[in-house]
Design a protein around this motif. Structure first.
Motif, PDB file in Angstrom:
ATOM      1  N   SER A  60       2.962   7.877  -4.799  1.00 13.99           N
ATOM      2  CA  SER A  60       3.461   9.157  -4.273  1.00 13.99           C
ATOM      3  C   SER A  60       4.954   9.129  -3.932  1.00 13.99           C
ATOM      4  CB  SER A  60       2.663   9.572  -3.034  1.00 13.99           C
ATOM      5  OG  SER A  60       3.010   8.763  -1.918  1.00 13.99           O
ATOM      6  N   ILE A  61       5.523   7.951  -3.719  1.00 10.83           N
ATOM      7  CA  ILE A  61       6.947   7.871  -3.366  1.00 10.83           C
ATOM      8  C   ILE A  61       7.825   7.624  -4.595  1.00 10.83           C
ATOM      9  CG2 ILE A  61       6.489   7.143  -0.986  1.00 10.83           C
ATOM     10  CD1 ILE A  61       7.902   4.558  -3.318  1.00 10.83           C
ATOM     11  N   CYS A  62       7.218   7.476  -5.768  1.00 10.34           N
ATOM     12  CA  CYS A  62       7.982   7.152  -6.975  1.00 10.34           C
ATOM     13  C   CYS A  62       8.681   8.380  -7.560  1.00 10.34           C
ATOM     14  CB  CYS A  62       7.065   6.541  -8.029  1.00 10.34           C
ATOM     15  SG  CYS A  62       6.452   4.899  -7.592  1.00 10.34           S
ATOM     16  N   ALA A  63       9.932   8.192  -7.981  1.00 10.31           N
ATOM     17  CA  ALA A  63      10.738   9.247  -8.602  1.00 10.31           C
ATOM     18  C   ALA A  63      12.034   8.608  -9.091  1.00 10.31           C
ATOM     19  CB  ALA A  63      11.039  10.367  -7.600  1.00 10.31           C
ATOM     20  N   ILE A  98       8.282   0.556  -2.994  1.00  9.61           N
ATOM     21  CA  ILE A  98       6.866   0.401  -3.357  1.00  9.61           C
ATOM     22  C   ILE A  98       6.216  -0.660  -2.465  1.00  9.61           C
ATOM     23  CG2 ILE A  98       5.280  -0.390  -5.163  1.00  9.61           C
ATOM     24  CD1 ILE A  98       7.224   0.852  -7.209  1.00  9.61           C
ATOM     25  N   GLY A  99       6.847  -1.829  -2.389  1.00 12.25           N
ATOM     26  CA  GLY A  99       6.304  -2.918  -1.572  1.00 12.25           C
ATOM     27  C   GLY A  99       6.211  -2.556  -0.108  1.00 12.25           C
ATOM     28  N   LYS A 100       7.240  -1.890   0.391  1.00 10.75           N
ATOM     29  CA  LYS A 100       7.225  -1.499   1.809  1.00 10.75           C
ATOM     30  C   LYS A 100       6.093  -0.516   2.091  1.00 10.75           C
ATOM     31  CE  LYS A 100      10.092   0.298   5.572  1.00 10.75           C
ATOM     32  NZ  LYS A 100       8.984   1.099   6.161  1.00 10.75           N
ATOM     33  N   THR A 101       5.899   0.437   1.204  1.00 10.78           N
ATOM     34  CA  THR A 101       4.837   1.437   1.384  1.00 10.78           C
ATOM     35  C   THR A 101       3.466   0.779   1.413  1.00 10.78           C
ATOM     36  OG1 THR A 101       6.190   3.109   0.269  1.00 10.78           O
ATOM     37  CG2 THR A 101       3.820   3.532   0.405  1.00 10.78           C
ATOM     38  N   ILE A 102       3.255  -0.160   0.504  1.00  9.27           N
ATOM     39  CA  ILE A 102       1.967  -0.851   0.431  1.00  9.27           C
ATOM     40  C   ILE A 102       1.745  -1.707   1.669  1.00  9.27           C
ATOM     41  CG2 ILE A 102       0.711  -2.680  -0.794  1.00  9.27           C
ATOM     42  CD1 ILE A 102       2.017  -1.510  -3.391  1.00  9.27           C
ATOM     43  N   GLN A 103       2.744  -2.508   2.032  1.00 11.12           N
ATOM     44  CA  GLN A 103       2.556  -3.421   3.159  1.00 11.12           C
ATOM     45  C   GLN A 103       2.432  -2.671   4.483  1.00 11.12           C
ATOM     46  OE1 GLN A 103       4.785  -7.047   3.038  1.00 11.12           O
ATOM     47  NE2 GLN A 103       3.217  -7.909   4.384  1.00 11.12           N
ATOM     48  N   ASP A 104       3.175  -1.587   4.628  1.00  7.75           N
ATOM     49  CA  ASP A 104       3.077  -0.789   5.862  1.00  7.75           C
ATOM     50  C   ASP A 104       1.645  -0.306   6.064  1.00  7.75           C
ATOM     51  OD1 ASP A 104       5.732  -1.123   6.473  1.00  7.75           O
ATOM     52  OD2 ASP A 104       6.350   0.914   5.919  1.00  7.75           O
ATOM     53  N   HIS A 105       1.000   0.140   4.983  1.00  8.40           N
ATOM     54  CA  HIS A 105      -0.365   0.655   5.120  1.00  8.40           C
ATOM     55  C   HIS A 105      -1.352  -0.481   5.332  1.00  8.40           C
ATOM     56  CE1 HIS A 105      -3.440   3.669   4.967  1.00  8.40           C
ATOM     57  NE2 HIS A 105      -4.049   3.111   3.923  1.00  8.40           N
ATOM     58  N   ALA A 106      -1.193  -1.574   4.591  1.00  7.50           N
ATOM     59  CA  ALA A 106      -2.095  -2.719   4.747  1.00  7.50           C
ATOM     60  C   ALA A 106      -2.026  -3.299   6.151  1.00  7.50           C
ATOM     61  CB  ALA A 106      -1.753  -3.791   3.717  1.00  7.50           C
ATOM     62  N   ALA A 138       6.187  10.997 -10.397  1.00  3.90           N
ATOM     63  CA  ALA A 138       5.528  10.029 -11.264  1.00  3.90           C
ATOM     64  C   ALA A 138       4.244  10.633 -11.830  1.00  3.90           C
ATOM     65  CB  ALA A 138       5.195   8.747 -10.504  1.00  3.90           C
ATOM     66  N   GLU A 139       4.007  10.373 -13.097  1.00  2.00           N
ATOM     67  CA  GLU A 139       2.777  10.800 -13.769  1.00  2.00           C
ATOM     68  C   GLU A 139       1.900   9.558 -13.960  1.00  2.00           C
ATOM     69  OE1 GLU A 139       1.423  12.319 -18.218  1.00  2.00           O
ATOM     70  OE2 GLU A 139       3.478  12.656 -17.558  1.00  2.00           O
TER      71      GLU A 139
END
Length: 235
Positions: free
Chosen positions: A123-126, A134-142, A229-230
């Motif tokens: 969702s943050i890709c553009a 990408i890594g920050k978004t994933i790790q923040d949620h995990a 992103a598609e």
């Protein structure tokens, strides 16, 4: 890329319908192989770096690159199935973690959160966005669930070549680089309930958690478009 991504998604969806107690991962591999060939494509993993099968099947504590074999799935297992097809000169790469029978709450939550990590990252890709987001978004949620994020295995550019630049880290990092219009790459976070340290078996492929704790993974191939992103690996 859209055609190869769509086929990969269809094969993965079909593979998921086969997951039930008693089936062998070898049987899943054979079914996946046949469907890919029947659609005029080739299973990218077969023979890649010596990999002996057409799909990766990673059960429970297996983080990634599990080799299909004669072990029957058991009630309560979770299994990641990783499908890549080579169609008309392009690779489409996707994976998902499926429930085998009655999976406990620990397993169900891990799988759900791993999928959420992938969805949030996409969702943050553009165009112009830093790849490290990408890594920050994933790790923040995990981190909210105290799950480990496997660092050693990454997303990657994909297209005419199976694995290419850019390298996509799933953890917090300071790597440089920005997303480019019309770029295609995978995002494929691997989360663990316990240790995120991987141990590789003697087969030089199978990677498991150091402490035997559960691991889950989801993966899509995406295309960077003007407005975001598609997801190419959708049915």
């Amino acid at each position: 890329m859209r055609a190869s991504g769509r086929l990969a998604a269809q094969v993965l969806e079909y593979a998921g319908t086969l997951v039930k107690p008693g089936i062998m991962t070898d049987e899943i591999d054979q079914a996946v192989h046949q469907m890919i060939i029947d659609n005029g494509a080739y299973p990218s993993p077969l023979g890649y770096g010596g990999f002996p099968k057409s799909v990766c099947t990673s059960v429970n504590e297996c983080i990634c690159h599990g080799i299909p074999d004669s072990r029957a799935l058991e009630d309560g297992d979770i299994i990641n199935i990783d499908v890549t097809v080579y169609l008309n000169g392009y690779h489409g790469d996707t994976s998902a973690t499926f429930f085998c029978g009655n999976v406990d709450d620990e397993g169900r939550q891990l799988v759900q959160v791993t999928k959420e990590c992938l969805d949030k990252a996409i969702s943050i890709c553009a165009p112009g966005v830093e790849l490290k987001k990408i890594g920050k978004t994933i790790q923040d949620h995990a981190d909210k669930f105290r799950y480990g994020v496997v660092k050693q295995f990454v997303g990657h550019g994909v297209g005419r070549v199976f694995h290419a630049d850019p390298v996509i880290l799933h953890c917090r990092n300071n790597d440089s680089g920005h997303m480019l219009l019309n770029q295609t790459f995978t995002i494929e976070p691997m989360l663990t309930v316990g240790s995120f340290n991987p141990v590789m078996w003697d087969d030089d492929w199978t990677v498991v958690t150091e402490d035997g704790s559960l691991s889950a993974q989801f993966e899509h191939t995406i295309l960077i478009t003007e407005d975001g992103a598609e997801i190419l690996t959708k049915c």
